[in-house]
Design a protein around this motif. Structure first.
Motif, mmCIF file in Angstrom:
data_model
loop_
_atom_site.group_PDB
_atom_site.id
_atom_site.type_symbol
_atom_site.label_atom_id
_atom_site.label_comp_id
_atom_site.label_asym_id
_atom_site.label_seq_id
_atom_site.Cartn_x
_atom_site.Cartn_y
_atom_site.Cartn_z
ATOM 1 N N GLY A 215 18.746 1.479 6.432
ATOM 2 C CA GLY A 215 18.955 0.792 5.223
ATOM 3 C C GLY A 215 18.839 -0.873 5.186
ATOM 4 N N ILE A 216 17.932 -1.453 6.207
ATOM 5 C CA ILE A 216 17.940 -2.944 6.348
ATOM 6 C C ILE A 216 17.152 -3.291 5.225
ATOM 7 C CG2 ILE A 216 16.508 -4.625 7.481
ATOM 8 C CD1 ILE A 216 17.533 -3.525 10.160
ATOM 9 N N THR A 217 15.914 -2.675 4.882
ATOM 10 C CA THR A 217 15.240 -2.960 3.704
ATOM 11 C C THR A 217 15.846 -2.722 2.461
ATOM 12 O OG1 THR A 217 13.174 -2.332 4.938
ATOM 13 C CG2 THR A 217 12.955 -2.524 2.435
ATOM 14 N N ARG A 218 16.112 -3.854 1.455
ATOM 15 C CA ARG A 218 16.734 -3.650 0.366
ATOM 16 C C ARG A 218 15.919 -3.594 -0.962
ATOM 17 N NH1 ARG A 218 21.870 -1.865 0.514
ATOM 18 N NH2 ARG A 218 23.249 -3.187 1.989
ATOM 19 N N ASP A 219 14.586 -3.917 -0.844
ATOM 20 C CA ASP A 219 14.018 -4.015 -2.122
ATOM 21 C C ASP A 219 12.558 -3.405 -1.646
ATOM 22 O OD1 ASP A 219 13.062 -5.971 -0.662
ATOM 23 O OD2 ASP A 219 13.343 -7.837 -2.357
ATOM 24 N N SER A 220 11.875 -3.310 -2.787
ATOM 25 C CA SER A 220 10.309 -2.718 -2.620
ATOM 26 C C SER A 220 9.434 -4.025 -2.415
ATOM 27 C CB SER A 220 10.059 -2.129 -3.783
ATOM 28 O OG SER A 220 8.456 -1.571 -3.809
ATOM 29 N N ILE A 221 8.882 -4.119 -1.186
ATOM 30 C CA ILE A 221 7.935 -5.156 -0.858
ATOM 31 C C ILE A 221 6.530 -4.816 -0.807
ATOM 32 C CG2 ILE A 221 7.609 -6.863 1.071
ATOM 33 C CD1 ILE A 221 10.204 -6.441 1.917
ATOM 34 N N SER A 222 5.815 -5.599 -1.587
ATOM 35 C CA SER A 222 4.424 -5.501 -1.972
ATOM 36 C C SER A 222 3.654 -6.410 -0.917
ATOM 37 C CB SER A 222 3.976 -5.735 -3.278
ATOM 38 O OG SER A 222 2.396 -5.755 -3.414
ATOM 39 N N LEU A 223 2.568 -5.879 -0.061
ATOM 40 C CA LEU A 223 1.868 -6.520 1.000
ATOM 41 C C LEU A 223 0.221 -6.350 0.731
ATOM 42 C CD1 LEU A 223 4.495 -5.717 3.699
ATOM 43 C CD2 LEU A 223 4.062 -7.949 2.782
ATOM 44 N N ASP A 224 -0.340 -7.325 0.939
ATOM 45 C CA ASP A 224 -1.794 -6.986 0.777
ATOM 46 C C ASP A 224 -2.254 -6.894 2.192
ATOM 47 O OD1 ASP A 224 -2.396 -7.106 -2.059
ATOM 48 O OD2 ASP A 224 -2.018 -9.268 -1.725
ATOM 49 N N TRP A 225 -3.375 -5.854 2.347
ATOM 50 C CA TRP A 225 -3.969 -5.567 3.636
ATOM 51 C C TRP A 225 -5.341 -5.074 3.312
ATOM 52 C CZ3 TRP A 225 -3.431 -0.145 6.276
ATOM 53 C CH2 TRP A 225 -3.795 -0.359 7.724
ATOM 54 N N GLU A 226 -6.008 -4.922 4.539
ATOM 55 C CA GLU A 226 -7.351 -4.494 4.431
ATOM 56 C C GLU A 226 -7.653 -3.336 5.669
ATOM 57 O OE1 GLU A 226 -11.650 -6.507 4.573
ATOM 58 O OE2 GLU A 226 -10.495 -7.257 2.959
ATOM 59 N N TRP A 227 -8.212 -2.116 5.210
ATOM 60 C CA TRP A 227 -8.446 -1.067 6.138
ATOM 61 C C TRP A 227 -9.920 -0.839 6.227
ATOM 62 C CZ3 TRP A 227 -9.996 4.135 5.580
ATOM 63 C CH2 TRP A 227 -9.958 4.771 6.896
ATOM 64 N N ARG A 228 -10.678 -1.247 7.363
ATOM 65 C CA ARG A 228 -12.064 -0.728 7.280
ATOM 66 C C ARG A 228 -13.022 -1.400 6.026
ATOM 67 N NH1 ARG A 228 -12.655 5.507 9.567
ATOM 68 N NH2 ARG A 228 -11.949 5.128 11.475
ATOM 69 N N GLY A 229 -12.603 -2.330 5.677
ATOM 70 C CA GLY A 229 -13.110 -3.068 4.507
ATOM 71 C C GLY A 229 -12.612 -2.840 3.245
ATOM 72 N N ARG A 230 -11.763 -1.942 3.146
ATOM 73 C CA ARG A 230 -11.102 -1.326 1.800
ATOM 74 C C ARG A 230 -9.660 -1.981 1.692
ATOM 75 N NH1 ARG A 230 -10.961 3.860 -0.866
ATOM 76 N NH2 ARG A 230 -9.873 3.331 -3.016
ATOM 77 N N LYS A 231 -9.518 -2.702 0.328
ATOM 78 C CA LYS A 231 -8.378 -3.282 0.064
ATOM 79 C C LYS A 231 -7.139 -2.333 -0.155
ATOM 80 C CE LYS A 231 -10.439 -7.403 -1.851
ATOM 81 N NZ LYS A 231 -9.754 -8.394 -1.120
#
Length: 449
Positions: A215-231
């Motif tokens: 239960g450490i995470t308390r909220d929904s966190i949005s993060l940008d990432w790229e996998w094989r050129g796909r956002k």
């Protein structure tokens, strides 16, 4: 761009479905007519005087034990309230405020999102006394309304205009950005399943706080990432537990935030602990994701701790088929967030799941399949008259939603609709994705099949 969500709630028979049809247009309000189906909530996209949102019609709120059918309907309505940006609370103006309205008004108030109070069935000024009585609910000024006749739509438009969230400019940028629109992926699961550890490994940095405590995470966190050129837009969420086990107010908010992340995701990775997989809560979470119509991928995390057990993966995939028939064929990917193993296979499964979820099938192919399926296994007869399915089409994707047209379809047994859903899944290669089936019975009294 993600559309905001508006949930219609209230006691049974106050006119919620009529309001739903009024907002989306009757031709768009294709719903599942099978009796006893309570898991799916009716949804529709609305364009209303420049406002764009998704509306959800919920089951009527009634006080019931959680183990009963009505109790499960209430739980699904509560989930819709938690996930909504705005709630339309509907009462029957002619009946006035009843004692049963009070506890549900309190439930909506506690959800913390904007509420618009609608006093329905107030056409031609009737029921105005009941509308004024609605002030006692403490939900603000009621709008005298008639869903049947469209009275009060102007006032409702003004009220919605004032409370609907503004579009996220980030989403607009995504559409035209190099590499195209971001694929929205939520990572969900029980507390301590290793969600944050997995995302840290994906990002290649300790972006999220992790530790042995659940239960450490308390909220929904949005993060940008790229996998094989796909956002990719990743959402890490708080661990989901049964509400009865949640006492801390902050954690209740965190869980509701996780539900919101599920609603705005396109693909949801449900992370299981491979050392104790398919716990009751895991199945509940997967069922919730399926009921929200999201594409599903199951990640078996901490696989490095059990990899020495021969035949375990095959056994767990068989368990998945048996325990989760509603997402038959779902990808089950062994991985280790800590060791960084299996992440590429997980993302391949995620992209493939999004493509299946977004799949469209031509009407001619569907009807060729339908003809063969009904010839091989004809629908049963009711009162000496055989049920006849005349025509089928796909009405939408994301997830695949099919409509069947014919006579007496409301009497079609659940076993036969399961046969059709499984047939669609197999014939058109739709593994793992939720499939919706609407049954539309002919209204022509001279249609004798």
């Amino acid at each position: 761009m993600d559309m905001p969500t508006v949930a219609i709630v209230g006691r049974p028979n106050v006119g919620k479905s009529t309001l739903f049809n009024r907002l989306v247009g009757k031709k768009l309000a294709l719903v599942d007519d099978r009796p006893g189906v309570t898991r799916d909530r009716r949804e529709g996209d609305v364009a209303f005087g420049g406002l764009h949102f998704r509306v959800i019609d919920t089951a009527g709120l009634e006080e019931s034990d959680a183990a009963t059918l009505m109790g499960r309907m209430r739980m699904q309505t509560e989930a819709a309230i938690l996930a909504a940006d705005v709630v339309l609370f509907v009462i029957d103006a002619r009946a006035g405020v009843l004692p049963a309205d009070q506890p549900f008004a309190e439930l909506v108030r506690r959800a913390g999102c904007p509420v618009i109070l609608i006093a329905n069935k107030a056409e031609g000024g009737t029921g105005l006394a009941g509308a004024y009585e609605a002030f006692t609910l403490g939900l603000g000024d009621p709008i005298p309304f008639s869903a049947e006749h469209g009275e009060g739509l102007g006032e409702l438009h003004e009220a919605l205009k004032g409370v609907l969230p503004k579009p996220d400019p980030e989403d607009d940028e995504d559409e035209d950005a190099p590499g195209g629109r971001s694929l929205k992926v939520a990572i969900v699961g029980r507390p301590n399943a290793g969600k944050s550890t997995l995302i840290n490994r994906m990002l290649g940095e300790d972006r999220l706080l992790v530790g042995p405590e659940a239960g450490i995470t308390r909220d929904s966190i949005s993060l940008d990432w790229e996998w094989r050129g796909r956002k990719i837009k990743l959402h890490d969420t708080a661990g989901m537990r049964r509400r009865a086990r949640i006492d801390d107010k902050l954690e209740k908010l965190a869980v509701s935030d996780g539900l919101r992340a599920v609603r705005f995701a396109e693909v949801v990775v449900v992370l299981l602990d491979a050392t104790i997989p398919f716990e009751k809560q895991d199945l509940t979470i997967i069922d919730l994701v399926e009921s929200e119509g999201r594409a599903v991928v199951i990640g078996l995390n901490k696989w490095d701790l059990v990899a020495d057990q021969p035949g375990l993966l095959k056994e767990l995939r068989e368990d998945c088929t048996r325990l989760l028939p509603q997402v038959r064929g779902v990808a089950v990917v062994p991985l280790s967030g800590l060791a960084g193993e299996g992440l590429d296979k997980l993302m391949q499964a995620v992209v493939q799941a999004s493509e299946v979820w977004d799949k469209r099938i031509s009407t001619s192919r569907i009807n060729d399949w339908l003809s063969e399926a009904t010839s091989r296994n004809p629908p049963p007869a009711v009162s000496g008259r055989r049920i006849k399915i005349r025509y089928a089409t796909q009405v939408k994707s994301r997830p695949p939603h099919f409509a069947l047209f014919g006579n007496q379809l409301n009497a079609l047994p659940k076993s036969y609709t399961r046969y059709l859903v499984n047939g669609l899944r197999e014939a058109f290669e739709l593994p793992g994705t939720p499939i919706r089936l609407s049954l539309r019975t002919s209204q022509n009294p001279f249609d004798k099949g």
